[in-house]
Enzyme design. Structure first.
Site, PDB file in Angstrom:
ATOM      1  N   LYS A 235       0.849  -1.302  -0.203  1.00 50.88           N
ATOM      2  CA  LYS A 235      -0.128   0.155  -0.083  1.00 50.88           C
ATOM      3  C   LYS A 235       1.184   1.336  -0.030  1.00 50.88           C
ATOM      4  O   LYS A 235       2.224   1.606   0.572  1.00 50.88           O
ATOM      5  CB  LYS A 235      -0.959   0.086   1.157  1.00 50.88           C
ATOM      6  CG  LYS A 235      -1.381   1.191   2.017  1.00 50.88           C
ATOM      7  CD  LYS A 235      -2.331   1.300   3.119  1.00 50.88           C
ATOM      8  CE  LYS A 235      -3.054   2.679   3.077  1.00 50.88           C
ATOM      9  NZ  LYS A 235      -3.978   2.348   4.395  1.00 50.88           N
TER      10      LYS A 235
ATOM     11  N   ASP B 112      -2.854  10.366   3.437  1.00 54.16           N
ATOM     12  CA  ASP B 112      -3.792   9.949   3.815  1.00 54.16           C
ATOM     13  C   ASP B 112      -4.547  10.994   4.833  1.00 54.16           C
ATOM     14  O   ASP B 112      -4.378  10.795   5.578  1.00 54.16           O
ATOM     15  CB  ASP B 112      -3.895   8.583   4.511  1.00 54.16           C
ATOM     16  CG  ASP B 112      -5.035   7.850   4.570  1.00 54.16           C
ATOM     17  OD1 ASP B 112      -6.527   8.847   4.102  1.00 54.16           O
ATOM     18  OD2 ASP B 112      -5.213   7.520   5.286  1.00 54.16           O
TER      19      ASP B 112
ATOM     20  N   LYS C  81     -10.267  12.806   7.849  1.00 51.94           N
ATOM     21  CA  LYS C  81      -9.336  12.823   8.979  1.00 51.94           C
ATOM     22  C   LYS C  81      -9.263  14.012  10.355  1.00 51.94           C
ATOM     23  O   LYS C  81      -9.285  15.309   9.835  1.00 51.94           O
ATOM     24  CB  LYS C  81      -7.856  12.106   9.469  1.00 51.94           C
ATOM     25  CG  LYS C  81      -7.651  11.063   8.780  1.00 51.94           C
ATOM     26  CD  LYS C  81      -6.595  10.559   8.734  1.00 51.94           C
ATOM     27  CE  LYS C  81      -6.313   8.758   8.353  1.00 51.94           C
ATOM     28  NZ  LYS C  81      -6.820   7.807   9.033  1.00 51.94           N
TER      29      LYS C  81
ATOM     30  N   ASP D 267       2.197   6.891   4.771  1.00 52.37           N
ATOM     31  CA  ASP D 267       0.876   5.902   4.849  1.00 52.37           C
ATOM     32  C   ASP D 267       1.091   4.629   3.084  1.00 52.37           C
ATOM     33  O   ASP D 267       0.866   4.429   3.552  1.00 52.37           O
ATOM     34  CB  ASP D 267      -0.475   6.118   4.620  1.00 52.37           C
ATOM     35  CG  ASP D 267      -1.517   5.242   5.106  1.00 52.37           C
ATOM     36  OD1 ASP D 267      -1.200   4.516   5.663  1.00 52.37           O
ATOM     37  OD2 ASP D 267      -2.947   5.416   4.671  1.00 52.37           O
TER      38      ASP D 267
ATOM     39  N   ASP E 101     -11.993   7.294   4.037  1.00 55.65           N
ATOM     40  CA  ASP E 101     -10.621   6.480   4.681  1.00 55.65           C
ATOM     41  C   ASP E 101     -10.132   5.004   4.910  1.00 55.65           C
ATOM     42  O   ASP E 101      -9.561   4.883   5.180  1.00 55.65           O
ATOM     43  CB  ASP E 101     -11.092   7.336   6.494  1.00 55.65           C
ATOM     44  CG  ASP E 101      -9.334   7.583   7.202  1.00 55.65           C
ATOM     45  OD1 ASP E 101      -8.787   7.677   6.372  1.00 55.65           O
ATOM     46  OD2 ASP E 101      -9.962   8.056   8.468  1.00 55.65           O
TER      47      ASP E 101
ATOM     48  N   GLU F 119      -9.622   3.749   1.963  1.00 55.50           N
ATOM     49  CA  GLU F 119      -8.790   3.606   1.041  1.00 55.50           C
ATOM     50  C   GLU F 119      -7.448   2.583   1.512  1.00 55.50           C
ATOM     51  O   GLU F 119      -7.350   2.395  -0.287  1.00 55.50           O
ATOM     52  CB  GLU F 119      -8.568   4.721   0.793  1.00 55.50           C
ATOM     53  CG  GLU F 119      -6.691   5.130   1.589  1.00 55.50           C
ATOM     54  CD  GLU F 119      -6.789   5.234   2.746  1.00 55.50           C
ATOM     55  OE1 GLU F 119      -7.836   5.056   3.556  1.00 55.50           O
ATOM     56  OE2 GLU F 119      -5.481   5.096   3.277  1.00 55.50           O
TER      57      GLU F 119
ATOM     58  N   ARG G 224      -7.535  -0.624   1.465  1.00 55.84           N
ATOM     59  CA  ARG G 224      -7.730  -1.908   0.765  1.00 55.84           C
ATOM     60  C   ARG G 224      -8.540  -1.336  -0.282  1.00 55.84           C
ATOM     61  O   ARG G 224      -8.609  -2.188  -1.645  1.00 55.84           O
ATOM     62  CB  ARG G 224      -9.531  -2.653   2.049  1.00 55.84           C
ATOM     63  CG  ARG G 224     -10.063  -1.474   1.975  1.00 55.84           C
ATOM     64  CD  ARG G 224     -11.078  -1.904   3.347  1.00 55.84           C
ATOM     65  NE  ARG G 224     -10.822  -1.301   4.686  1.00 55.84           N
ATOM     66  CZ  ARG G 224     -11.238  -1.425   5.554  1.00 55.84           C
ATOM     67  NH1 ARG G 224     -12.448  -2.118   5.989  1.00 55.84           N
ATOM     68  NH2 ARG G 224     -10.581  -0.933   6.784  1.00 55.84           N
TER      69      ARG G 224
END
Ligand code: BES
Ligand code: MN
Ligand code: ZN
Length: 490
Positions: free
Chosen positions: A254, A259, A266, A277, A336, A338, A340
């Site tokens: 990933k 993010d 967030k 991230d 959020d 995201e 996956r």
């Protein structure tokens, strides 16, 4: 770029001890017996080493820890570090002793007097790993660290035993630099450029741009980056060091360079941490660098999905339905969740393109894994006990914390959507497990697979054994060992 120090292995030379500059280190076991080099230092310093070894402080020291003698008489050195260490240490203690030295020497020239100490190459690796510092954005020029000389009785044997260590440190440092880099510097484009440079080591690197990803049908990955001005990319790194007919092993990461949460924004407090991230992609890149640098006799392909999750007029909305490359549709409940969405398409692409013998993905996927396991262990989710156990064994050998988590149909049911084949969140209960269940929907049942949720271990607010605060490089050593022990023939 942070380049690891390369320790210089030289033959033991008793006469050098008096004149050596910087800091010296000697090793004394619990029992207190001095080897020839420690005896020499002791004689020069008029018994200071012996007094230290007889002290309460030494008896209370943990294995691998040390006390510094400052400005010893009769010697050019500024200090002598006396390390408590068995003459036949295990790998872990030897590396920890090295880390202790790196911290105490603090960049000064270092002479490590090993003599016949076993695993001197592991001491050297500990020094190299713990000597990392991310200094790229300080304006004051930092002093280049002093050389590290490791004095041993049989330098050629020690060098041979640690032949792969330079490659390991290179990979770990590459990962740490990527993870520490702020998101305005490490954009998706900059990330892809840095990966493309790995081709100098013999890796075949392919950068796929948005138009190509659209053609492949990666609607799940693409929706995450659609609110960002930075273009989404998938980068594929191939290392074909094995038999050319062997199916490769696949590593998938990933790579969310930042993010914000997207429209499901967030909170402001701590959002700056989301510069890490892309940690999963960072580890994949580091492992690929290590494999290439040590010319591993295995076929391994590393794939990373590089995107930025931003809110904007074009951003994906909660409630939107997107189609994945596999064909399954996804209702995006929370923008959020995201990571996956990115991994779904890269996992599918990896299997369709390479038919891998096994596949491991890494991701800073859920805050929930930090609630469950803290910063000591990554979560290990798998559809295959043999692969999971092989990974856990490698992680244990490298002392990179990893803990198996459960999966199962009841968790998967939490992903049912009213309007699409699935939704991208399963509610608060078992948040890390439902994330893993989501990923498993994009893994063919016949592909042995592990998902490593590294949200708690990729970057720390405190120093750890082998790294200062910030990026750890967790997983590079374990995955390198997994490949070496299981996929490089006999
Ligand atoms: N990148 C985060 C997970 C994360 C949290 C990594 C803390 C490192 C430290 C991920 O994309 C995320 O936001 N996950 C959500 C999922 C939720 C919306 C289902 C989370 O964990 O809150
Ligand atoms: Mn997120
Ligand atoms: Zn994320």
């Amino acid at each position: 770029m942070t380049t690891p120090i390369a320790p210089n292995f030289i033959a033991t030379d008793i006469d050098l001890i008096k004149e050596a500059q910087g800091v010296l280190a000697v090793f004394v076991p619990e029992a207190g017996t001095l080897d020839a080099t420690a005896k020499r230092v002791n004689r020069l310093s008029r018994g200071a080493v012996a007094r230290l070894v007889e002290s309460d402080g030494f008896s209370k020291l943990d294995e691998g820890k040390a006390i510094m003698l400052a400005y010893p008489v009769n010697m050019a050195a500024e200090g002598v570090i006396v390390v408590k260490l068995s003459r036949r240490p295990d790998v872990s203690s030897a590396r920890k002793a090295g880390a202790t030295l790196a911290k105490m020497a603090a960049g000064k020239e270092l002479h490590v007097l090993c003599g016949n100490l076993r695993r001197a190459e592991e001491v050297a690796l500990g020094i190299a790993l713990r000597s990392y510092a991310f200094n790229d954005h300080f304006t004051k020029e930092d002093q280049a660290p002093g050389a590290v000389h490791v004095m041993v009785n049989a330098p050629d044997d020690v060098k041979a035993a640690g032949a792969a260590h330079g490659a390991i440190a290179d990979g770990v440092f590459f990962t740490r630099d990527l993870v520490n880099e702020p998101a305005n510097v490490l954009t998706t484009t900059e990330f892809a450029d840095r990966l493309a440079e790995l081709s100098a080591l013999g890796l075949k690197v392919k950068v796929m741009e948005e138009a190509e990803l659209e053609k492949l049908g990666m609607g799940s990955l693409l929706c995450v980056g659609q609110g960002s001005d930075s273009p989404s990319k998938v980068v594929v790194m191939e290392w074909m060091g094995g038999d050319k007919d062997d199916q490769p092993f696949a590593l998938v990461g990933k790579g969310v360079v930042f993010d914000t949460g997207g429209i499901s924004l967030k909170p402001a407090g701590g959002m700056e941490d989301m510069t890490m991230d892309m940690g999963g992609a960072g580890v994949v890149a580091g492992v690929m660098k290590t494999l290439a640098a040590r010319k591993a006799k295995a076929n391994v392909v590393g794939l990373v999905g590089l995107v930025e999750n931003m809110p904007s007029g074009n951003a994906v909305r909660p409630g939107d339905v997107v189609a994945s490359m596999k064909g399954d549709t996804i209702e995006v409940i929370n923008t959020d969740a995201e990571g996956r969405l990115v991994l779904a398409d890269v996992l599918w692409y990896a299997q369709e393109t390479y038919n891998p013998i096994g596949m491991i993905n890494l991701a800073t996927l859920t805050g929930a894994i930090i609630i469950g396991l803290g910063h000591e262990n990554a979560g290990v989710f798998s559809n295959n006990d043999a692969l999971a156990n092989a990974f856990l064994k490698a992680a244990n050998a490298e002392e990179e914390g990893a803990w198996r988590m459960p999966m199962g149909k009841a968790y998967d049911d939490q992903l049912k959507s009213r309007v699409a084949d699935m939704k991208n969140v399963g509610g608060r209960p078992a948040g890390s497990i439902t994330a893993a269940q989501f990923l498993e929907r994009f893994v063919k049942p016949e592909t042995p697979w592990c998902h490593l949720d590294i949200a708690g271990v990729a970057s720390l607010k405190t120093d750890s054994n082998f790294a200062p605060k910030g990026a750890t490089g967790w997983g590079v050593r374990a995955l390198n060992r997994l490949i070496a022990d299981n996929f490089e023939g006999s």
